[in-house]
Design a protein around this motif. Structure first.
Motif, PDB file in Angstrom:
ATOM      1  N   HIS A 554       0.835  -1.195   0.000  1.00 30.42           N
ATOM      2  CA  HIS A 554       0.000   0.000   0.000  1.00 30.42           C
ATOM      3  C   HIS A 554       0.876   1.255   0.000  1.00 30.42           C
ATOM      4  N   THR A 555       1.834   1.301   0.930  1.00 33.86           N
ATOM      5  CA  THR A 555       2.731   2.452   1.014  1.00 33.86           C
ATOM      6  C   THR A 555       3.472   2.649  -0.298  1.00 33.86           C
ATOM      7  N   ALA A 556       3.959   1.529  -0.846  1.00 29.79           N
ATOM      8  CA  ALA A 556       4.721   1.629  -2.088  1.00 29.79           C
ATOM      9  C   ALA A 556       3.833   2.163  -3.210  1.00 29.79           C
ATOM     10  N   ARG A 557       2.569   1.741  -3.213  1.00 27.32           N
ATOM     11  CA  ARG A 557       1.670   2.176  -4.277  1.00 27.32           C
ATOM     12  C   ARG A 557       1.409   3.673  -4.164  1.00 27.32           C
ATOM     13  N   GLU A 558       1.187   4.138  -2.930  1.00 25.86           N
ATOM     14  CA  GLU A 558       0.951   5.568  -2.709  1.00 25.86           C
ATOM     15  C   GLU A 558       2.143   6.383  -3.181  1.00 25.86           C
ATOM     16  N   LYS A 559       3.325   5.880  -2.831  1.00 27.80           N
ATOM     17  CA  LYS A 559       4.540   6.598  -3.177  1.00 27.80           C
ATOM     18  C   LYS A 559       4.684   6.654  -4.694  1.00 27.80           C
ATOM     19  N   ARG A 560       4.397   5.509  -5.320  1.00 27.24           N
ATOM     20  CA  ARG A 560       4.540   5.440  -6.763  1.00 27.24           C
ATOM     21  C   ARG A 560       3.562   6.404  -7.433  1.00 27.24           C
ATOM     22  N   LYS A 561       2.334   6.416  -6.885  1.00 28.59           N
ATOM     23  CA  LYS A 561       1.303   7.291  -7.428  1.00 28.59           C
ATOM     24  C   LYS A 561       1.772   8.728  -7.378  1.00 28.59           C
ATOM     25  N   SER A 562       2.298   9.150  -6.221  1.00 24.57           N
ATOM     26  CA  SER A 562       2.647  10.549  -6.100  1.00 24.57           C
ATOM     27  C   SER A 562       3.858  10.874  -6.976  1.00 24.57           C
ATOM     28  N   THR A 563       4.786   9.929  -7.110  1.00 21.20           N
ATOM     29  CA  THR A 563       5.913  10.252  -7.994  1.00 21.20           C
ATOM     30  C   THR A 563       5.460  10.262  -9.448  1.00 21.20           C
ATOM     31  N   ALA A 564       4.533   9.379  -9.773  1.00 22.17           N
ATOM     32  CA  ALA A 564       4.019   9.368 -11.141  1.00 22.17           C
ATOM     33  C   ALA A 564       3.306  10.683 -11.429  1.00 22.17           C
ATOM     34  N   ALA A 565       2.526  11.148 -10.427  1.00 20.67           N
ATOM     35  CA  ALA A 565       1.803  12.403 -10.596  1.00 20.67           C
ATOM     36  C   ALA A 565       2.788  13.549 -10.762  1.00 20.67           C
ATOM     37  N   ALA A 566       3.847  13.528  -9.967  1.00 22.21           N
ATOM     38  CA  ALA A 566       4.842  14.591 -10.048  1.00 22.21           C
ATOM     39  C   ALA A 566       5.465  14.624 -11.437  1.00 22.21           C
ATOM     40  N   ALA A 567       5.732  13.444 -11.969  1.00 21.10           N
ATOM     41  CA  ALA A 567       6.342  13.378 -13.296  1.00 21.10           C
ATOM     42  C   ALA A 567       5.387  13.960 -14.333  1.00 21.10           C
ATOM     43  N   GLN A 568       4.102  13.622 -14.176  1.00 20.70           N
ATOM     44  CA  GLN A 568       3.079  14.133 -15.084  1.00 20.70           C
ATOM     45  C   GLN A 568       3.032  15.662 -15.029  1.00 20.70           C
ATOM     46  N   GLN A 569       3.099  16.196 -13.791  1.00 14.84           N
ATOM     47  CA  GLN A 569       3.044  17.644 -13.612  1.00 14.84           C
ATOM     48  C   GLN A 569       4.252  18.323 -14.222  1.00 14.84           C
ATOM     49  N   ASP A 570       5.392  17.661 -14.110  1.00 15.41           N
ATOM     50  CA  ASP A 570       6.596  18.204 -14.735  1.00 15.41           C
ATOM     51  C   ASP A 570       6.369  18.395 -16.226  1.00 15.41           C
ATOM     52  N   LEU A 571       5.747  17.390 -16.841  1.00 13.78           N
ATOM     53  CA  LEU A 571       5.488  17.448 -18.280  1.00 13.78           C
ATOM     54  C   LEU A 571       4.618  18.654 -18.629  1.00 13.78           C
ATOM     55  N   VAL A 572       3.559  18.847 -17.806  1.00 13.63           N
ATOM     56  CA  VAL A 572       2.639  19.958 -18.052  1.00 13.63           C
ATOM     57  C   VAL A 572       3.378  21.287 -17.931  1.00 13.63           C
ATOM     58  N   ASN A 573       4.149  21.412 -16.882  1.00 13.80           N
ATOM     59  CA  ASN A 573       4.899  22.656 -16.664  1.00 13.80           C
ATOM     60  C   ASN A 573       5.871  22.927 -17.804  1.00 13.80           C
ATOM     61  N   THR A 574       6.547  21.882 -18.228  1.00 13.50           N
ATOM     62  CA  THR A 574       7.522  22.041 -19.309  1.00 13.50           C
ATOM     63  C   THR A 574       6.828  22.510 -20.584  1.00 13.50           C
ATOM     64  N   HIS A 575       5.670  21.908 -20.813  1.00 10.82           N
ATOM     65  CA  HIS A 575       4.919  22.288 -22.012  1.00 10.82           C
ATOM     66  C   HIS A 575       4.553  23.775 -21.972  1.00 10.82           C
ATOM     67  N   ALA A 576       4.028  24.203 -20.836  1.00 12.38           N
ATOM     68  CA  ALA A 576       3.628  25.607 -20.706  1.00 12.38           C
ATOM     69  C   ALA A 576       4.828  26.527 -20.940  1.00 12.38           C
ATOM     70  N   GLU A 577       5.947  26.143 -20.395  1.00  9.98           N
ATOM     71  CA  GLU A 577       7.153  26.969 -20.566  1.00  9.98           C
ATOM     72  C   GLU A 577       7.577  27.034 -22.026  1.00  9.98           C
ATOM     73  N   GLU A 578       7.444  25.895 -22.717  1.00  9.39           N
ATOM     74  CA  GLU A 578       7.824  25.863 -24.129  1.00  9.39           C
ATOM     75  C   GLU A 578       6.931  26.788 -24.953  1.00  9.39           C
ATOM     76  N   VAL A 579       5.629  26.754 -24.637  1.00 10.37           N
ATOM     77  CA  VAL A 579       4.690  27.645 -25.329  1.00 10.37           C
ATOM     78  C   VAL A 579       5.110  29.099 -25.081  1.00 10.37           C
ATOM     79  N   TRP A 580       5.373  29.384 -23.828  1.00 11.16           N
ATOM     80  CA  TRP A 580       5.795  30.737 -23.476  1.00 11.16           C
ATOM     81  C   TRP A 580       7.025  31.140 -24.296  1.00 11.16           C
ATOM     82  N   ASN A 581       8.008  30.274 -24.300  1.00  8.87           N
ATOM     83  CA  ASN A 581       9.259  30.614 -25.000  1.00  8.87           C
ATOM     84  C   ASN A 581       9.030  30.812 -26.491  1.00  8.87           C
TER      85      ASN A 581
END
Ligand code: ADP
Ligand code: MG
Length: 669
Positions: A554-581
């Protein structure tokens, strides 16, 4: 009583003491005496009827006897792939004339672990439970040796005791039994003549020599066919023949596959008068001629584990022929060491977490710290309650016991390397260790009978158990065990199918339980109090493992979920920055704030940033979801700003625009 008679040149003696006296008499050197085997009819009938199911079971008994006789080395030779003969040699204490007479005349009545055994020198004079050199004796029932009758109708025992100037050669010829003799009730079971023996007393100058040979010259045809894997090879040949004829249908009906590793195949043994037998199929062994004897078992285990790359759940039945499977089974059940190391000698280097099992009814396992490169033994001693010493696998009185089978040194084919289940599984294996010595004397439990019970055990959770046959529980009584892991964990009733398939467990019973062993020494009498206690302990241990494993996953799954979410958010942020640039070139991207209050948003704007209040939407809960909405909102503001669409809107409209767009993607957020 001295019932002796002379038949031609050889004497017949059917009385045990008289036989002993005859064998002791040096003037009988070079002579042969005849006697009859004696046992209870039921016992010998059981043995010959096949309570020992596989050839490995009979060999296991022979190896156990060598252990009990303080041998340090046992050598087994077969004539694979023919399997007409079998030869077993040990360098143990051998059999005195008393021991041999007893053996032949008291089948089913072992002298081991008795006063009689102490008098005959087969048990320690102080502690009848142990061998002269102090090993825990395995034998107890007194039929093990006659389990070779399963393999051959007749066999020879050649035995010599150190210091004697003679050896004894007994040629045993067993009678066959009709089936219905099993139906006798106990009152009808009496001493029974079950075979003929001729014993040759042979003088020798080699006083130092000691040990016992068991020789089977004429293995039963049925057993031979089993050992040759004849069914399988014949079926494969039939398929090939069918294919050659163009008979696709018959060929397709034959499912047998050639084993990956095997000892070879001679279709017609002794068929040609003209010359030696020719191999129809060359042996394919997982070791080479140069592989050292003590490294071959490791090579076999690795080969079986290597099947992992071809199949999801490698199993022995498909990978090995009966010959290698028999070798494997023997290696598992004999009192030898492990192919890599004993499970109690694992360290954190082995990618494992360690837990100590509670013996309490509702107890939970506690985690021990396996860092600093200590072994499981050390960690238990230092951190588990009561500073327990794990005894199993400690060098038994400093001596060794080696069994060599056709040039392969047998070692327990169990390795504790971690096999992950895939990206979603745990990243280490879990080892649960415990020790149980219930105080039977002081308990009021009516089950409290049957003497002391003392056990150690482990349950090892792995992503995958390889091979499949290593899944389950194996109970080793005094170092020796039956032939296989029990994958039903002795009727563990809770439906934990997946998890149960991921467990290898061994229970090392140091004291007790052997009274609960059935005569085949593989199954147990379930109503025996010791068995019930062991079973209860096992099931409690399984429950503790399950609980811990659930928590960890359970703990491992939660951790994985949050790291997966973080990775997803990184992608979104990067995209926004690219549009800006791409829209604004080198302009610094806006400083976006998703505030929790209006005031906070206002403050951020006053400092030159872009800000809205965290969009509050129904159905959003949990830190991860909130984080996702924030990321999306902030990326959206950056993109809108990059296109210059924010400047014309007042703050309230900015807030509404973002919320309206996000609403469209609500299901994905
Ligand atoms: N390899 C051996 N070396 C010395 N003695 C042996 C050996 N094999 C068998 N014996 C003797 O034969 C007896 C009977 O063996 P077995 O039928 O296996 O019964 P158990 O081991 O239960 O006594 C043993 O008690 C032992 O005295
Ligand atoms: Mg025995």
């Amino acid at each position: 009583m001295g019932s002796s008679a002379t038949e031609g040149n050889t004497e017949r003696i059917d009385d045990r003491d008289a036989l002993s006296d005859w064998l002791a008499d040096a003037s009988n050197d070079g002579k042969i005496v005849r006697t009859r085997l004696r046992s209870s009819e039921r016992v010998i009938a059981r043995v010959t009827d096949g309570i020992y199911r596989a050839p490995a079971s009979a060999l296991r008994e022979v190896i156990s006897n060598a252990w009990d006789a303080d041998a340090t080395k046992v050598t087994i030779h077969t004539d694979a792939p023919r399997f007409e003969r079998l030869f077993v040699r040990d360098n143990g204490i051998g059999m005195s004339y008393d021991t041999l007479s007893w053996l032949l005349h008291s089948i089913g009545g072992s002298a081991k672990r008795t006063r009689q055994g102490q008098r005959m020198g087969i048990a320690d004079p102080v502690n009848a439970d142990r061998s002269p050199s102090g090993r825990l004796l395995i034998g107890k029932i007194g039929i093990g040796l006659f389990s070779v009758s399963q393999l051959s109708q007749h066999f020879r025992i050649i035995t010599k005791v150190k210091g004697n100037d003679f050896r004894l050669e007994a040629h045993v010829l067993l009678n066959t039994f009709s089936e219905d003799q099993n139906d006798l009730d106990d009152s009808e079971v009496e001493e029974f003549v079950s075979g003929e023996v001729a014993i040759h007393r042979i003088g020798t100058d080699d006083l130092e020599a000691h040990g016992t040979d068991i020789i089977l010259d004429d293995i039963k045809p049925r057993v031979r066919e089993i050992l040759r894997s004849a069914d399988r090879w014949t079926a494969i040949a039939e398929r090939e023949a069918a294919l050659e004829r163009g008979d696709r249908e018959s060929a397709a009906a034959i499912r047998d596959m050639a084993p990956r590793y095997h000892g070879g195949w001679i279709r017609n043994v002794h068929q040609g008068e003209e010359g030696p037998d020719l191999l129809d199929i060359e042996p394919k062994l997982p070791w080479g001629v140069d592989t050292p004897v003590d490294a071959r078992m490791g090579a076999l285990v690795e080969a079986v584990e290597g099947e992992f790359s071809r199949t999801n759940r490698p199993n022995l039945a498909d990978t090995l022929d009966t010959y290698l499977h028999t070798l494997w089974t023997l290696a598992l059940s004999a009192p030898v060491s492990y192919v890599d190391k004993h499970p109690f000698d694992l360290t954190s280097e082995d990618n494992v977490r360690l837990f100590w099992l509670s013996n309490e009814q509702r107890g939970q396992a506690i985690e021990l710290d396996l860092t600093k490169n200590i072994t499981i033994r050390q960690a238990c001693m230092e951190q588990a309650p009561g500073a327990p010493t794990l005894q199993d696998g400690l060098p038994e009185l400093g001596d060794s016991f080696q069994v060599e089978f056709d040039g392969v040194e047998l070692k327990h084919p169990v390795r504790y390397s971690f096999h992950p289940t895939g990206v979603r599984g745990l990243e280490t294996s879990l080892m649960f260790v415990g020790k149980y010595s219930p105080d039977l004397a002081s308990t009021i439990d009516p089950m409290a009978s049957g003497g002391r019970l003392d056990l150690e055990g482990y349950l090892f959770w792995n992503g995958r158990v390889v091979p499949k046959e290593n899944n389950g529980v194996l109970i080793r009584v005094r170092g020796s065990s039956g032939e296989s892991f029990r994958s039903d964990f002795f009727d563990y009733q809770i439906s934990e199918q997946t998890r149960l398939r991921q467990i290898t467990s061994e229970l090392f019973v140091l004291k007790g339980l052997d009274a609960a062993l059935n005569i085949d020494r593989e199954s147990f009498n379930y109503s025996h109090p010791h068995f019930q206690l062991v079973n209860l302990w096992l099931h409690r241990a399984l429950r503790q493992l399950t609980n811990r494993h659930k928590g960890i996953t359970h703990t491992a799954r939660e951790k994985r979920k949050s790291t997966a979410a973080a990775a997803q958010q990184d992608l979104v942020n990067t995209h926004a920055e690219e549009v800006w640039n791409s829209r604004r070139g080198d302009d610094a991207p806006p400083d976006v704030t998703i505030a929790s209050t209006k005031d906070e948003a206002q403050t951020a704007r006053e400092q030159g940033g872009t800000a809205i209040v965290q969009p509050s939407r129904a159905g959003i809960s949990g830190a991860t979801a909130t984080q996702k909405v924030q990321t999306a909102a902030s990326a959206l503001l950056t993109v809108l700003d990059a296109y210059g669409l924010l400047g014309d809107l007042d703050y309230d409209d900015q807030q509404r625009l973002v919320e309206d767009i996000l609403k469209i993607f609500e299901d994905d957020l």
